[in-house]
Design an enzyme around this catalytic site. Structure first.
Site, PDB file in Angstrom:
ATOM      1  CB  SER A  64      -0.947   0.018   1.202  1.00  0.00           C
ATOM      2  OG  SER A  64      -2.077  -0.772   0.940  1.00  0.00           O
ATOM      3  CE  LYS A  67      -4.696   2.114  -0.493  1.00  0.00           C
ATOM      4  NZ  LYS A  67      -4.145   0.767  -0.288  1.00  0.00           N
ATOM      5  CB  SER A 128      -4.575   1.785   3.878  1.00  0.00           C
ATOM      6  OG  SER A 128      -3.812   1.308   2.802  1.00  0.00           O
ATOM      7  CE  LYS A 256      -1.408   3.921   2.684  1.00  0.00           C
ATOM      8  NZ  LYS A 256      -1.394   2.848   3.706  1.00  0.00           N
TER       9      LYS A 256
END
Length: 437
Positions: A64, A67, A128, A256
């Site tokens: 993730s 992202k 997320s 993140k």
């Protein structure tokens, strides 16, 4: 962390348009940690200098953390007027179904309900949320397939050398129930090196620093007041200073986390203390706790092993070489000074391994290799470069960032060109002086 301010010590002589200069700094303490991750990097954001690196150029699944590129492109679309934060986005049945997959990180979305770009963005950056991320990708580019093309194009534009984006979320394509972007492998993974991931994060927080207001949010209600869909989004980043987590670390405000079967547990983090910001990436750590423990090692090392030294002060002059000759000027000397300050992280026991060299630009020299009038106050006539003579690798996040270890040398005053009569008289004087000699 230690911060010191030491003056720029010009102690050398002018030789062939280059000044060799020595200076000293105060020592710091700390040893390089043993970071248990397949790849790890720590950089000083202001200078781009790499403070720690291990296996930073190997392509690894980024989960993730991908992202971050979606966050970048959404911010760019808003900046360029393609989107507004209060624009409403409608959800397809496929995305609504995906949002109800409780094995994935999601907020529940409904096909018949409009959602603002802002609330989808917050769901992506804080929680997320995967279906919300795809909805944003479709809002920006019309389809996730087209958005993935933008992701790869932007990575190249940012100077990232190795990368592979196959979707907007960082999920393995196989987790998307057959709805992965057209033209990408059914089991495709987003891939990047730790260095490339750090470059992406660097551009995100430098160009859109407001992203940290969202990534630094410990928790938020999604669809507050909605009886059906209100949900508390708790940030997966347990290092946030106010999170109450045992992994909380002072000054952490992003960026993140990521986790898939292929990627393991990963984390791109950033922390600011006393005006100094560090950026870190750890990839393929043992588990979700390890990604924070290993990041903590990096931050402790960065703040304890390095001291941030103002090695050059703006306007500072050399006591011995404060002027340079300008043979064709009304005044035949010009005062010179540092045009800006330079602060750099210096590792323990290496304060004596740095020198500075000052180079005068060829553009301001005449055919005899001397400064040439006219010169204006503030005009750049060269630069001071910080040179390292130690055994550790001198490296920066990108080649261009190495320029951060330089500051301009400028003229302190205006110097007009002397008229022809004055120059003629000087020529006669030099001739007679030569005869006398």
């Amino acid at each position: 962390m230690k911060n010191h301010k030491s003056g720029f010590k010009w102690t050398s002589i002018f030789i062939a348009a280059v000044l060799f200069v020595g200076w000293t700094t105060a020592p710091a303490q700390g040893q390089a940690p043993d970071v248990e991750a397949e790849g790890a990097i720590l950089i000083d954001v202001e200078s781009g200098k790499i403070l720690y690196n291990d296996n930073i150029d190997t392509m690894l699944p980024m989960a993730s953390m991908a992202k971050m590129m979606t966050e970048y492109l959404v911010n760019e679309a808003v900046e360029e007027g393609e989107l507004n934060w209060d624009d409403e986005v409608m959800i397809s049945q496929e995305l609504a179904d995906l949002s109800h997959n409780q094995q994935l990180s999601n907020v529940f979305l409904r096909e018949d309900v409009p959602y603002t770009v802002q609330e989808l963005y917050e769901a992506m950056a804080i929680y997320s949320a995967n279906a919300a991320t795809i909805a944003l990708a479709e809002a920006v580019a019309g389809s996730e397939t087209a958005f993935v093309e933008r992701m790869n194009e932007k990575a190249a534009e940012l100077g990232i050398e190795e990368y592979q984006f196959v979707n907007s979320t960082g999920l393995n394509n196989s987790d998307m129930q057959g709805n992965h972007p057209e033209g990408t492998p059914a089991d495709g993974e987003n891939m990047m090196t730790p260095r490339g991931t750090a470059q992406l994060a660097y551009h995100l927080i430098q160009e859109y620093p407001e992203v940290l207001d969202v990534t630094g949010t410990e928790q938020m209600l999604f669809r507050e007041g909605d009886e059906l869909d209100e949900i508390t989004m708790r940030n997966w980043n347990e290092m946030l200073a106010g999170s109450g987590s045992p992994y909380a670390y002072e000054g952490v405000d992003g960026i993140k986390t990521g986790q898939t079967a292929a990627a393991g547990a990963a984390f791109t983090g950033t922390v600011e203390q006393d005006g100094t910001r560090l950026l870190s990436v750890v990839m393929r750590t043992a588990d979700i706790e390890a990604r924070f423990n290993e990041t903590e090692k990096l931050y402790d090392y960065g703040f304890e092993a390095y001291s941030w030294e103002e090695v050059i002060s703006e306007g500072e002059q050399n006591e011995e070489i404060s002027e340079l000759p300008v043979p064709n000027g009304k005044e035949q000397e010009v005062s010179i000074e540092a045009g800006s300050h330079l602060t750099m992280p210096i590792l323990e026991d290496e304060q004596d391994l740095y020198t500075t060299s000052v180079t005068i630009s060829e553009d301001v020299l005449d055919e005899d290799g001397a400064l040439s009038a006219p010169l204006e106050a503030g005009e750049e006539i060269g630069y001071i470069e910080l040179d390292y003579e130690g055994e550790h690798e001198k490296s920066y996040l990108t080649d261009n960032m190495e320029k951060s270890a330089t500051v301009p040398i400028i003229a302190s005053e205006d110097i007009d060109r002397a008229n022809w009569f004055v120059l003629s008289m000087r020529g006669v004087g030099d001739f007679l002086s030569g005869l006398w000699g």
